[in-house]
Design a protein around this motif. Structure first.
Motif, mmCIF file in Angstrom:
data_model
loop_
_atom_site.group_PDB
_atom_site.id
_atom_site.type_symbol
_atom_site.label_atom_id
_atom_site.label_comp_id
_atom_site.label_asym_id
_atom_site.label_seq_id
_atom_site.Cartn_x
_atom_site.Cartn_y
_atom_site.Cartn_z
ATOM 1 N N LYS A 64 0.834 -1.225 0.000
ATOM 2 C CA LYS A 64 0.000 0.000 0.000
ATOM 3 C C LYS A 64 0.866 1.271 0.000
ATOM 4 C CE LYS A 64 -3.696 -2.550 0.363
ATOM 5 N NZ LYS A 64 -4.426 -2.872 -0.847
ATOM 6 N N GLU A 65 1.800 1.265 -0.923
ATOM 7 C CA GLU A 65 2.680 2.446 -1.038
ATOM 8 C C GLU A 65 2.075 3.531 -1.931
ATOM 9 O OE1 GLU A 65 6.280 0.724 -2.457
ATOM 10 O OE2 GLU A 65 7.058 0.445 -0.414
ATOM 11 N N ILE A 66 1.110 3.141 -2.752
ATOM 12 C CA ILE A 66 0.508 4.138 -3.655
ATOM 13 C C ILE A 66 -0.510 4.969 -2.864
ATOM 14 C CG2 ILE A 66 -0.914 4.456 -5.738
ATOM 15 C CD1 ILE A 66 0.414 1.823 -6.767
ATOM 16 N N LYS A 67 -0.287 6.276 -2.844
ATOM 17 C CA LYS A 67 -1.119 7.131 -1.999
ATOM 18 C C LYS A 67 -2.242 7.819 -2.783
ATOM 19 C CE LYS A 67 1.037 6.173 1.780
ATOM 20 N NZ LYS A 67 2.228 5.515 1.397
ATOM 21 N N ALA A 68 -2.117 7.865 -4.090
ATOM 22 C CA ALA A 68 -3.197 8.510 -4.864
ATOM 23 C C ALA A 68 -3.152 8.083 -6.322
ATOM 24 C CB ALA A 68 -3.059 10.034 -4.794
ATOM 25 N N VAL A 69 -4.327 8.157 -6.924
ATOM 26 C CA VAL A 69 -4.437 7.979 -8.378
ATOM 27 C C VAL A 69 -4.996 9.290 -8.918
ATOM 28 C CG1 VAL A 69 -5.508 6.672 -10.252
ATOM 29 C CG2 VAL A 69 -4.867 5.505 -8.125
#
Ligand SMILES: Cc1ncc(COP(=O)(O)O)c(C=O)c1O
Length: 387
Positions: free
Chosen positions: A132-137
């Motif tokens: 869960k390193e992706i903080k935004a799309v």
């Protein structure tokens, strides 16, 4: 030579402004800390929530659509955060630049200009992110530079499954033109601008912010001041604004939102859809090609590939003779495409007129026959008369 001062704006913003809204703009300003102005903010905020189909906060910023997107990014993210940016046109490119400027680590998901982003690519990258390193799309719903609408509904469903990443969405030319149910799709940051579907001049922008985005905002350490959404939220508790807002544009907003409520969301979306179908099908009868993938046409703008005809020359002729302003192609598309804006305060007469102007100019240039010019109008009428 056309009579000047009767300009018809058929570009994707600024869009035409209704008389009632112009009248509201011309009122004398009032104090922005007055009770009267607070009442106005209370009312416009409620109507903005209606337009966004949300219970979330909807904040009003003095600034254009880019300010709203930048505010969403810098108010919720941290230095070095990993983000996915969808890029299939000029505005997607802009959000990559903004993200990089603020030191975010960008994973780019792109597709050729004129084609939609592939939701399955988002799904794959999000599913592989076990830590869960992706903080935004960050992505654009209606890509104005190419006339493509991206499948936000599906992409947002993958973002929800990831659970950690926020969706930060540019709805600048989709909000008020097609369905953007913010709560149903659980969109976290939704940015839009006044000179588009809102039918008012440029100068205001809007950001809808979810609870999840507010939680992220508590930790955010990116540099910000004027565009810090926390300040806008705090002021909104008193139906106020942290800085001097564009008071007269708020008068205009009150009027335009009233008009939108009278027309109703469903009717507004149907009108944009009919106009999109009328224009896209009519131009095909004129030996012109649609630039965008036909299954993903934006409700607010149609990009037309003119092939061997110089699109800039065509645009200039239409402007000089009919005083109708069409948009040109951007970057490598200059002279290759023109774009017809059909967003906001546009009626069937505008659509028939613009098709007639394109047809008669092509006829005069010897590019089509009079039969084709007639067919384009018959086709357009068929779609305009459909429910
Ligand atoms: C899709 C899209 N995003 C962002 C923007 C930028 O908005 P502004 O020029 O109001 O900053 C525009 C403007 O045309 C747009 O069409």
């Amino acid at each position: 030579m056309a009579i000047q001062q009767k300009l018809s704006l058929m570009i994707p913003g600024p869009t035409p402004v209704p008389e009632k809204v112009l009248e509201a703009l011309s009122r004398h300003p009032i104090g922005h800390r007055s009770k009267e102005f607070q009442d106005l903010i209370e009312s416009t905020t409620k109507n903005l929530q209606w337009l966004h189909q949300t219970q979330n906060d909807v904040l009003t910023i003095t600034g254009s659509g880019t300010a709203a997107m930048e505010a969403g990014i810098i108010s919720t993210l941290n230095k070095g955060d990993k983000v996915i940016c969808g890029e299939n046109g000029k505005f997607g490119e802009r959000w990559v630049k903004v993200a990089k400027e603020f030191g975010l680590e960008v994973i780019k998901i792109d597709s050729e200009w004129g084609t939609p982003l592939n939701p399955e690519e988002f799904k794959k990258v999000l599913e592989e992110d076990k830590e869960k390193e992706i903080k935004a799309v960050i992505l654009t719903h209606s890509e104005t530079s190419t006339g493509v609408i991206n499948d936000l509904e599906t992409i947002s469903s993958y973002i929800r499954k990831h659970s950690r990443a926020l969706s930060i969405v540019d709805c600048v030319t989709s909000l008020g033109a097609c369905n953007v149910p913010v709560d149903e799709w659980e969109l976290d940051i939704v940015a839009s601008g006044s000179q588009k579907g809102y039918m008012i001049p440029p100068g205001l922008s809007f950001v809808a912010v979810s609870k999840k985005a507010w939680d992220a905002a508590k930790q955010s350490n990116l540099p910000k001041f004027y565009l810090n959404l926390n300040s806008y939220r705090k002021s909104l508790e008193n139906n106020s604004n942290p800085y001097t807002p564009a008071v007269n544009l708020v008068f205009a907003l009150e009027e335009s939102l009233k008009m939108m409520r009278e027309e109703g969301l469903e009717t507004i979306f149907l009108r944009h859809n009919r106009h999109k179908l009328a224009i896209s099908n009519a131009v095909k009868a004129l030996n012109l090609k649609l630039y965008a993938d036909e299954k993903y046409l934006s409700p607010s703008i149609t990009a037309v590939d003119t092939e061997e005809i110089d699109a800039e020359e065509l645009r200039k002729k239409i402007k000089n003779k009919y005083d109708i302003l069409l948009a040109g192609g951007q970057d490598h598309l200059k002279s290759k495409i023109f774009r017809v804006g059909h967003l906001g305060y546009i009626n069937d007469r505008d659509i028939i007129t613009v098709i007639s102007a394109i047809s008669s100019t092509l006829l005069e240039m010897g590019k089509i026959t009079s039969q084709q010019a007639g067919e384009a109008l018959i086709i357009a009428s068929k779609y305009l008369n459909a429910n």
